[in-house]
Design a protein around this motif. Structure first.
Motif, PDB file in Angstrom:
ATOM      1  N   ASP A   1       0.828  -1.207   0.000  1.00 35.84           N
ATOM      2  CA  ASP A   1       0.000   0.000   0.000  1.00 35.84           C
ATOM      3  C   ASP A   1       0.860   1.255   0.000  1.00 35.84           C
ATOM      4  OD1 ASP A   1      -2.469  -1.473   0.253  1.00 35.84           O
ATOM      5  OD2 ASP A   1      -1.939  -1.817   2.353  1.00 35.84           O
ATOM      6  N   ALA A   2       2.086   1.126   0.486  1.00 32.58           N
ATOM      7  CA  ALA A   2       3.040   2.233   0.506  1.00 32.58           C
ATOM      8  C   ALA A   2       4.437   1.637   0.552  1.00 32.58           C
ATOM      9  CB  ALA A   2       2.814   3.127   1.720  1.00 32.58           C
ATOM     10  N   VAL A   3       5.398   2.349  -0.004  1.00 36.01           N
ATOM     11  CA  VAL A   3       6.804   1.947   0.083  1.00 36.01           C
ATOM     12  C   VAL A   3       7.560   3.097   0.736  1.00 36.01           C
ATOM     13  CG1 VAL A   3       8.878   1.263  -1.156  1.00 36.01           C
ATOM     14  CG2 VAL A   3       6.642   0.475  -1.958  1.00 36.01           C
ATOM     15  N   LEU A   4       8.203   2.803   1.861  1.00 39.62           N
ATOM     16  CA  LEU A   4       8.886   3.807   2.664  1.00 39.62           C
ATOM     17  C   LEU A   4      10.393   3.652   2.557  1.00 39.62           C
ATOM     18  CD1 LEU A   4       6.753   3.289   5.906  1.00 39.62           C
ATOM     19  CD2 LEU A   4       6.345   4.948   4.075  1.00 39.62           C
ATOM     20  N   ASP A   5      11.098   4.734   2.794  1.00 41.96           N
ATOM     21  CA  ASP A   5      12.552   4.640   2.836  1.00 41.96           C
ATOM     22  C   ASP A   5      12.990   3.722   3.973  1.00 41.96           C
ATOM     23  OD1 ASP A   5      12.948   6.333   0.669  1.00 41.96           O
ATOM     24  OD2 ASP A   5      13.088   8.123   1.916  1.00 41.96           O
TER      25      ASP A   5
END
Length: 236
Positions: free
Chosen positions: A218-222
């Motif tokens: 749903d999201a890709v974070l650092d």
């Protein structure tokens, strides 16, 4: 009865975090331990078979290690031999101090818990290796639990680890109050199969943004350090 699609998203009460590559800096330890396992199982380092197997290990990062060795060797005895050698090599590296938190991971876990959320760590490692990592980092009191495939039934990419975390903590009323975060396709698939309300990938480990997105993140974070802000920004 039709559900109200305009209802606000449910608050995340439980965060299930992967270990190596997500909260724990990998530093190449998985591949180091695999090389030891391959030698123990009779695979010559530097050869074509070794390179093929190493590539498979990279592609299946996050999955239960014994399952990976069963896939590689197709023989239970060799798989068990390799798995035991892998666990020994990884534990030795941890004992030598080659284990550290991903920058910001401890602060993120502390913030999540201060907000009233439970935090459970999950891994494809055997319980002994998992515990060695948790103890080396002094995380016993920083998390609400740590689970291996042996604790849940099946490892990733099955949903068992996430569901076991929910059942053991009773921190959430339903799976849509659970967030799952990890650095591999297997982590993302596990979260999706479990029906987690939020599944996030991080770029501090094995797989990149494209792979994590293709797996359904749903999201890709650092980094996992960004997770508390993501939950805040999404009203979760």
């Amino acid at each position: 009865m039709r559900s109200d699609s305009s209802a606000p998203p449910r608050t995340v009460r439980l965060v299930v975090c992967d270990m190596a590559g997500t909260t724990v800096a990998d530093e190449g330890l998985v591949e180091h331990a695999f090389d030891a396992a391959a030698r123990e199982a009779g695979v010559v380092p530097g050869g074509e078979e070794h390179a093929r197997m190493r590539a498979y290990v990279r592609a299946t990062m996050g999955a239960s290690k014994i399952t990976v060795f069963r896939d590689l060797f197709g023989d239970e005895d060799r798989a068990q031999t390799a798995n035991a050698a892998f666990e020994r090599a990884y534990a030795e590296a941890v004992g030598q101090g080659r284990c550290s938190p991903v920058p910001g991971a401890e602060e993120a876990m502390a913030r999540l818990r201060s907000e009233g959320r439970a935090v459970v760590l999950t891994t494809g490692f055997a319980p002994a290796t998992r515990d060695a990592i948790v103890d080396a980092l002094g995380w016993r009191d920083r998390v609400d639990g740590a689970l291996s495939p042996a604790d849940a039934g099946r490892g990733r990419p099955y949903p068992d680890l996430v569901l076991a975390a929910l059942l053991r903590t009773a921190a959430a009323d339903a799976v849509d109050e659970v967030a799952v975060v990890g650095d591999t396709r297997s982590d993302i698939t596990t979260g999706k199969r479990a029906g987690a309300g939020l599944v996030a990938g991080v770029l501090t480990g094995a797989h990149g943004e494209e792979e994590l997105s293709e797996a359904g993140a749903d999201a890709v974070l650092d980094s996992v350090a960004d997770l508390p802000d993501l939950l805040r920004d999404r009203g979760r």
